[in-house]
Design a protein around this motif. Structure first.
Motif, PDB file in Angstrom:
ATOM      1  N   SER A 136      -0.976  -8.183 -17.247  1.00 56.41           N
ATOM      2  CA  SER A 136      -1.755  -9.608 -17.062  1.00 56.41           C
ATOM      3  C   SER A 136      -1.636 -10.047 -15.538  1.00 56.41           C
ATOM      4  O   SER A 136      -0.133  -9.675 -14.495  1.00 56.41           O
ATOM      5  N   TYR A 137      -2.194 -10.782 -14.572  1.00 52.58           N
ATOM      6  CA  TYR A 137      -2.556 -11.189 -13.419  1.00 52.58           C
ATOM      7  C   TYR A 137      -1.047 -12.018 -13.095  1.00 52.58           C
ATOM      8  O   TYR A 137      -0.721 -12.280 -11.884  1.00 52.58           O
ATOM      9  N   ASP A 138      -0.611 -12.766 -14.297  1.00 53.58           N
ATOM     10  CA  ASP A 138       0.025 -13.969 -14.736  1.00 53.58           C
ATOM     11  C   ASP A 138       1.585 -13.070 -14.547  1.00 53.58           C
ATOM     12  O   ASP A 138       2.288 -13.414 -13.300  1.00 53.58           O
ATOM     13  N   LYS A 139       1.894 -11.993 -14.389  1.00 55.99           N
ATOM     14  CA  LYS A 139       2.908 -11.361 -15.022  1.00 55.99           C
ATOM     15  C   LYS A 139       3.017 -10.835 -13.283  1.00 55.99           C
ATOM     16  O   LYS A 139       4.215 -10.223 -12.762  1.00 55.99           O
ATOM     17  N   GLN A 140       2.065  -9.737 -12.567  1.00 52.71           N
ATOM     18  CA  GLN A 140       2.654  -8.692 -11.931  1.00 52.71           C
ATOM     19  C   GLN A 140       0.869  -8.906 -11.136  1.00 52.71           C
ATOM     20  O   GLN A 140       0.448  -8.336 -11.611  1.00 52.71           O
ATOM     21  N   GLN A 141       0.794  -9.090 -10.264  1.00 52.59           N
ATOM     22  CA  GLN A 141      -0.766  -8.605  -9.455  1.00 52.59           C
ATOM     23  C   GLN A 141      -0.656  -7.504  -9.016  1.00 52.59           C
ATOM     24  O   GLN A 141      -1.798  -7.424  -8.110  1.00 52.59           O
ATOM     25  N   HIS A 142       0.330  -7.028  -8.054  1.00 49.12           N
ATOM     26  CA  HIS A 142      -0.047  -5.318  -7.499  1.00 49.12           C
ATOM     27  C   HIS A 142       1.509  -4.194  -7.805  1.00 49.12           C
ATOM     28  O   HIS A 142       2.249  -5.222  -8.335  1.00 49.12           O
ATOM     29  N   TYR A 143       0.665  -3.762  -8.215  1.00 47.46           N
ATOM     30  CA  TYR A 143       1.824  -1.821  -9.094  1.00 47.46           C
ATOM     31  C   TYR A 143       1.427  -1.343  -7.118  1.00 47.46           C
ATOM     32  O   TYR A 143       0.420  -0.895  -6.769  1.00 47.46           O
ATOM     33  N   LYS A 144       2.814  -0.608  -6.524  1.00 49.31           N
ATOM     34  CA  LYS A 144       3.048   0.502  -6.188  1.00 49.31           C
ATOM     35  C   LYS A 144       3.257   1.480  -6.669  1.00 49.31           C
ATOM     36  O   LYS A 144       4.759   1.958  -7.004  1.00 49.31           O
ATOM     37  N   ILE A 145       3.108   2.552  -7.312  1.00 49.05           N
ATOM     38  CA  ILE A 145       2.838   3.938  -7.456  1.00 49.05           C
ATOM     39  C   ILE A 145       2.927   5.405  -6.800  1.00 49.05           C
ATOM     40  O   ILE A 145       2.158   5.353  -6.004  1.00 49.05           O
ATOM     41  N   MET A 146       3.710   6.099  -7.009  1.00 50.79           N
ATOM     42  CA  MET A 146       4.307   7.495  -5.962  1.00 50.79           C
ATOM     43  C   MET A 146       3.368   8.664  -6.727  1.00 50.79           C
ATOM     44  O   MET A 146       4.442   8.752  -8.090  1.00 50.79           O
ATOM     45  N   VAL A 147       3.019   9.944  -6.235  1.00 57.11           N
ATOM     46  CA  VAL A 147       1.928  10.372  -6.616  1.00 57.11           C
ATOM     47  C   VAL A 147       2.189  11.463  -6.113  1.00 57.11           C
ATOM     48  O   VAL A 147       1.788  11.675  -5.118  1.00 57.11           O
ATOM     49  N   THR A 148       2.941  12.610  -6.334  1.00 59.17           N
ATOM     50  CA  THR A 148       2.918  14.159  -6.631  1.00 59.17           C
ATOM     51  C   THR A 148       1.999  15.010  -7.231  1.00 59.17           C
ATOM     52  O   THR A 148       1.648  14.607  -8.159  1.00 59.17           O
ATOM     53  N   ALA A 149       1.785  15.981  -6.817  1.00 60.07           N
ATOM     54  CA  ALA A 149       1.221  17.821  -7.405  1.00 60.07           C
ATOM     55  C   ALA A 149       1.730  18.889  -7.487  1.00 60.07           C
ATOM     56  O   ALA A 149       2.828  18.916  -6.564  1.00 60.07           O
ATOM     57  N   TYR A 150       1.126  19.852  -8.406  1.00 60.66           N
ATOM     58  CA  TYR A 150       2.191  20.966  -8.420  1.00 60.66           C
ATOM     59  C   TYR A 150       0.955  22.014  -8.524  1.00 60.66           C
ATOM     60  O   TYR A 150       0.193  21.515  -8.623  1.00 60.66           O
ATOM     61  N   ASP A 151       1.351  23.044  -7.487  1.00 59.62           N
ATOM     62  CA  ASP A 151      -0.599  23.762  -7.481  1.00 59.62           C
ATOM     63  C   ASP A 151       0.886  24.943  -8.543  1.00 59.62           C
ATOM     64  O   ASP A 151       1.379  24.793  -9.107  1.00 59.62           O
ATOM     65  N   VAL A 190       2.452  10.731  -2.527  1.00 57.52           N
ATOM     66  CA  VAL A 190       0.896   9.623  -2.187  1.00 57.52           C
ATOM     67  C   VAL A 190       1.492   8.347  -2.608  1.00 57.52           C
ATOM     68  O   VAL A 190       1.487   8.755  -3.708  1.00 57.52           O
ATOM     69  N   PRO A 191       1.166   7.404  -1.722  1.00 63.91           N
ATOM     70  CA  PRO A 191       1.714   6.133  -2.632  1.00 63.91           C
ATOM     71  C   PRO A 191       0.082   5.802  -3.281  1.00 63.91           C
ATOM     72  O   PRO A 191      -0.427   5.847  -2.373  1.00 63.91           O
ATOM     73  N   VAL A 192       0.083   5.202  -4.458  1.00 64.37           N
ATOM     74  CA  VAL A 192      -0.863   4.768  -5.034  1.00 64.37           C
ATOM     75  C   VAL A 192      -0.526   2.947  -4.676  1.00 64.37           C
ATOM     76  O   VAL A 192      -0.063   2.634  -5.789  1.00 64.37           O
ATOM     77  N   HIS A 193      -2.058   2.220  -4.656  1.00 59.36           N
ATOM     78  CA  HIS A 193      -1.588   0.765  -4.432  1.00 59.36           C
ATOM     79  C   HIS A 193      -2.658   0.024  -5.792  1.00 59.36           C
ATOM     80  O   HIS A 193      -3.551   0.464  -5.655  1.00 59.36           O
ATOM     81  N   TYR A 203      -0.609  16.948 -11.963  1.00 52.07           N
ATOM     82  CA  TYR A 203      -0.327  15.224 -10.829  1.00 52.07           C
ATOM     83  C   TYR A 203       1.138  15.287 -11.817  1.00 52.07           C
ATOM     84  O   TYR A 203       1.347  15.418 -12.943  1.00 52.07           O
ATOM     85  N   GLU A 204       2.064  14.104 -11.567  1.00 49.99           N
ATOM     86  CA  GLU A 204       2.922  13.869 -11.575  1.00 49.99           C
ATOM     87  C   GLU A 204       3.198  12.412 -11.140  1.00 49.99           C
ATOM     88  O   GLU A 204       3.525  12.143  -9.946  1.00 49.99           O
ATOM     89  N   ILE A 205       3.435  10.913 -11.624  1.00 56.47           N
ATOM     90  CA  ILE A 205       3.318   9.627 -11.870  1.00 56.47           C
ATOM     91  C   ILE A 205       5.514  10.053 -11.049  1.00 56.47           C
ATOM     92  O   ILE A 205       6.495   9.723 -12.091  1.00 56.47           O
ATOM     93  N   ALA A 206       5.577   9.561  -9.637  1.00 59.63           N
ATOM     94  CA  ALA A 206       6.895   9.987  -9.352  1.00 59.63           C
ATOM     95  C   ALA A 206       7.700   8.610  -9.297  1.00 59.63           C
ATOM     96  O   ALA A 206       9.147   8.524  -9.655  1.00 59.63           O
ATOM     97  N   THR A 207       7.381   7.702  -9.863  1.00 60.36           N
ATOM     98  CA  THR A 207       7.818   6.213  -9.724  1.00 60.36           C
ATOM     99  C   THR A 207       7.707   6.224 -11.138  1.00 60.36           C
ATOM    100  O   THR A 207       7.451   6.192 -12.322  1.00 60.36           O
ATOM    101  N   PRO A 208       9.440   5.830 -11.539  1.00 52.31           N
ATOM    102  CA  PRO A 208       9.696   5.827 -13.165  1.00 52.31           C
ATOM    103  C   PRO A 208       9.459   4.322 -13.635  1.00 52.31           C
ATOM    104  O   PRO A 208       8.978   3.432 -12.505  1.00 52.31           O
TER     105      PRO A 208
END
Length: 937
Positions: free
Chosen positions: A212-227, A237-240, A188-193
């Protein structure tokens, strides 16, 4: 030379003969031959099958044309999508190929049967032969045609700031390819840099730094997969991931103190409590609620009646002897012991290694038989010192001359040992004599209930209702019979002869031995005991043992049906520990709100009960994930409304001297009444009105009543207190008579005690010099925790019948009147009336009307008796010998016309009242009474 026509005719003939099979047998002699099995591989989406060994058919008829040639291969079975083609008829070579599309995802393997056919005896194929059947197994090789696909279209997770997680969540992809090489996900690999997250080859996402909650409260990253063929997923796939502030897991919505009102049944402990897990996904929650009552009585709130009374309540067999009773005139051997009575009169004896009590011979059972029971409450800790001595609870040993222990119960190195030595009159063989138990309870400094059931040679120990067999049993010879008396001792062992009186080397010494010390106590006990009893002839049942040690308070669950199937719970035998477990957090929260405290005693011991709640939370894939702080709370059992036990009745009796000399004597308390009341505030039974007080009559048991003689003690040669024991059967546990008092003991209702006390009679067969006797009656509930008033009775002796008519029979009115058909009544002390008539005026009117009614009745009675005296004088003369009041008259003094409150007191009313009082005094009538009945008003 043949002509063409002849040659043609010959060929036609041969053809006909071949078709008819005439020459075939001679030309095609052998069947084709092929291998017995083949293994092949085909790549999906291709048509050529690679066989091992190659497909070749041989025929021994070669090189004969047709007969030695291979014309066909045929496939049988499973409708296999393959066909076999002959490449060379002479060499027999063939090839296997797919007839259509072969898909590994649909079917990975094929198995079928193949046969080879020769060309027969001629060109027309007549007379062909086929080979044996060969098995062909085909494997379909996969092609990496599919890309990985995630099982979810989007993933969500929440984490708490300032925390490093091993795994925040796990993503999962899958591949439709059929082979392990192409269907498994290898990476698996996180595609978001530039994200503070990382993912492993199993799809677990973790944070690489504290967020830190004060710095950033939400992250969205994209994850891909390899056989494993390195084919990448077509879509990432997006991960929140949400970041929440620091949360403190723990229970919320609970109170540190819960007040319990006695008599209210069960009380919810945590009606609004819920568990805050700070959003973490949980797989299970385990909660343990512990009610700590070791400081209450003997480990918890139990009934504090005497041991014999408790045995009666639990249905135990009669005949037990209480070896540690409350000190009294009749049981004075415990007077020198240290007592530790609690607020609820729970009698406890403390032994510090210096106290012991010799039980009188009259109390000790003389023959224990082969079946008997010893029971006691004990609290004991580890013995001081490296080499602990024996600590004796109970010992039956020689009184003088010797030191033999016939039976004893002692503690040694945190082991409980019971010694039982039989004598030769019972047996003369080597038999079991010492029984050893090693239990943690013996030295844990907590109260436990021990019962030893002896069915010789078997001895069974019960501790808090649980059965324990001895881990060691040693044998010994029986004791030789002797005429030496024995002594039963509690808290030590009586040493009839000193253990140090033997003098070794006496022949070499010229110094005479010192005199032996006198008999004394030894092997003292250090700890606390209560309720030590022994019952010969019978053993106790499991049911009775459980009843005797049962707690009257504990944890409970309201509405078990509503807990739900997902909740598991378990109580310990004492119901002081409750364990709940469930997988759903909301179900666990709901179940905890139903946990309650209950105390079934009518008058529980007031005070604090500690609550301790510990919680274990498990997360998916981990042993533990969050730590839940323990809870410490208390249940405050409020003081019960203390009952006021009141004894009322005739306080003065006047009897003829001759009445005391009869066999039945004089009944002392014929009209005695015992009631119990409590004072309640309005909040106890009426809502909405404060400061209102009422008297509530309550029904409860009594455990003893005693009648004491005031003044000079009874002279047993002239007088006695007596009671017909037949009237007490089934109503009392024990009855003691001494020259000072009479004691009725045993847990029973107030009504039964009334009936028993009304049977108490005083006799004096030499009353010539007796003028009066005074007696005092008092009763108790809960072993003296609640006592009644001291009811004093004065008995006057009349030595001449003429004086009886001048005796004043006025008696004190009872303080409380108990209704016959209403055992529960509320008497208001301060209440507001809305009627038009004032309360005082109403009372005055009622009293005056009642007084007038009494006067009329007395007047009618006087006229009636006066008219009857003359006509019945002869008839009454025949009965005078049977009358208790011989030639005497009953004088009734009534003064109903006292000045009513609120009325004018004139001289006329006073004179009238005096005339009516004089008239009432002069009423005389002859009545026939039972020999021992006193009329009392």
């Amino acid at each position: 030379m043949k002509t063409p026509a002849a040659a043609a005719s010959l060929a036609l003939a041969l053809a006909l003969l071949g078709r008819c099979g005439i020459l075939a047998g001679k030309v095609n002699k052998h069947k084709p031959w092929i291998e017995t099995s083949y293994h092949g591989v085909i790549t999906e989406n291709m048509d050529t099958v690679l066989l091992d060994p190659p497909l070749v058919a041989l025929d021994k008829d070669a090189p004969v044309p047709y007969a030695g040639e291979i014309c066909a291969f045929k496939i049988h079975g499973q409708e296999a999508p393959f066909e076999a083609v002959v490449l060379n008829r002479t060499s027999g070579e063939g090839v296997l190929r797919a007839r259509g599309h072969v898909d590994c995802e649909l079917q990975k393997e094929y198995t079928f049967v193949i046969q080879a056919y020769d060309c027969g005896a001629g060109a027309n194929g007549a007379g062909w032969k086929k080979s044996h059947k060969a098995v062909v197994h085909i494997q379909v090789d996969d092609v990496n045609e599919f890309a990985p696909v995630f099982r979810e279209s989007v993933y969500h997770a929440t984490l708490t700031e300032a925390k490093i997680y091993d795994s925040i969540l796990q993503v999962e992809a899958w591949d439709q390819d059929c082979s392990p090489q192409y269907s498994q996900i290898c990476n698996y690999e996180i595609a978001t840099p530039d994200t503070p997250f990382a993912i492993d080859r199993n799809g677990n996402i973790r944070n690489t730094e504290r967020l830190s909650y004060d710095k950033q409260q939400h992250y969205k990253i994209m994850v891909t997969a390899y056989d494993c063929g390195q084919k990448r997923a077509a879509d990432s796939v997006p991960v929140h991931i949400d970041v929440k502030p620091v949360c403190k897991p723990g229970w919320q919505g609970w109170n540190k103190r819960v007040d319990y009102e006695p008599g209210t049944g069960s009380k919810q402990l945590f009606p609004k409590m819920h568990l805050e897990t700070c959003g973490g996904p949980l797989s299970s929650v385990r909660v343990m609620v512990e009610l700590q009552t070791s400081h209450i009585g003997k480990g918890c709130d139990r009934e504090t009646y005497s041991e014999k009374s408790l045995q009666k309540l639990c249905g135990a067999a009669s005949g037990s002897t209480d070896l540690l009773p409350a000190p009294s005139v009749a049981t004075n051997w415990t007077a020198s012991l240290l007592t530790d009575s609690g607020r609820d009169s729970d009698l406890i004896f403390r032994f510090d290694g210096r106290q012991a009590a010799n039980v009188p011979d009259r109390v000790v059972p003389q023959n224990l038989t082969d079946q008997f029971t010893i029971a006691t409450w004990m609290k004991h800790g580890p013995s001081p010192g490296l080499r602990a001595e024996k600590e004796t609870l109970l010992c039956n040993s020689d009184k003088t001359e010797m030191n033999r222990h016939h039976y004893s119960l002692y503690v040694h190195n945190c082991r409980l040992v019971f010694l039982l030595r039989r004598d030769f009159t019972q047996m003369d063989t080597f038999r079991p004599a010492e029984f050893h138990w090693k239990l943690d309870q013996i030295c844990d400094k907590e109260w436990h209930y021990y019962v030893i059931n002896v069915e010789f040679p078997t001895v069974t120990l019960f501790v808090d209702g649980m059965t324990y067999e001895p881990y060691l049993v040693t044998d010994d010879w029986p004791i030789h019979p002797s005429q030496i008396d024995v002594q039963l001792t509690v808290g030590a062992c009586w040493q009839g002869r000193s253990m140090t009186t033997e003098v070794r080397g006496l022949a070499q010494s010229t110094t005479p031995p010192p005199p032996p010390p006198p008999p004394h106590h030894g092997l003292y006990f250090r700890g606390s005991l209560s309720g030590l009893t022994i019952r010969p002839g019978k053993i106790e049942t499991q049911k009775v043992i459980s009843c005797l040690q049962a707690c009257k308070e504990g944890l409970d669950i309201n509405s078990l049906e509503s807990l739900g199937k997902g909740i598991k719970f378990h109580f310990n035998p004492a119901q002081s520990v409750l364990v709940m477990e469930g997988e759903d957090l909301e179900s666990v929260n709901m179940a905890l709100t139903k946990v309650s405290y209950i105390n079934s005693r009518q008058f529980p011991t007031p005070g604090l009960r500690k609550l301790h709640i510990s919680t274990t939370v498990q997360c998916f894939g981990e042993d533990t994930c969050i730590s839940i702080p323990d809870i410490k709370a208390v249940v405050m059992v409020l003081p019960p409304s203390e009952p006021r036990i009141t004894i009322t009745g005739v306080e003065r009796l006047v009897q003829l001297a001759d009445d005391f000399t009869t066999p039945a004597g004089v009944v002392l308390f014929k009209d005695i009444r015992i009631i119990s009341t409590v004072t309640k505030t309005d909040a106890d039974f009426t809502a909405g009105k404060t400061h209102r007080l009422g008297v509530l009559e309550v029904m409860h048991n009594l455990d003893y009543c005693d009648v004491l003689v005031i003044g000079e003690e009874l002279n047993p040669e002239e007088e006695s207190l007596e009671i017909h024991h037949s009237s007490l059967i089934g109503k009392d546990e024990g009855l003691a008579l001494t020259d000072v008092y009479l004691l009725a003991a045993g847990v029973d209702s107030m009504l039964h005690y009334e009936q028993a006390i009304r049977q108490v009679r005083y006799r004096n067969w030499r009353p010539a010099g007796l003028l009066e006797r005074k007696f005092r009656l008092s009763c108790s509930e809960l072993n003296g925790r609640y006592t009644s008033n001291e009811f004093n009775l004065e008995v006057s002796v009349v030595h001449s019948s003429e004086a009886v008519e001048h005796v004043n029979h006025m008696v004190a009115q009872p303080q409380y009147m108990r209704p016959v058909h209403h055992p529960l009544m509320v008497h208001t002390l301060n209440s507001n009336h809305n009627s038009g008539t004032p309360p005082a005026a109403t009372v005055v009117i009622v009293m005056c009307i009642a007084a007038l009614v009494v006067i009329v009745v007395l007047g009618i009675y006087r006229i009636h008796t006066t008219n009857q005296d003359g006509s019945k004088s002869d008839e009454d003369g025949g009965k005078e010998a049977e009358m208790d009041w011989d030639d005497s008259t009953l004088t009734i003094t009534v003064n109903p016309m006292e000045v009513c409150p609120g009325e004018n007191s004139s001289a006329d009313s006073e004179d009238s009242g005096e005339e009516e009082e004089t008239e009432a005094h002069n009423i005389k009538g002859k009545l026939e009474w039972d020999h021992h009945t006193t009329l009392q008003y």
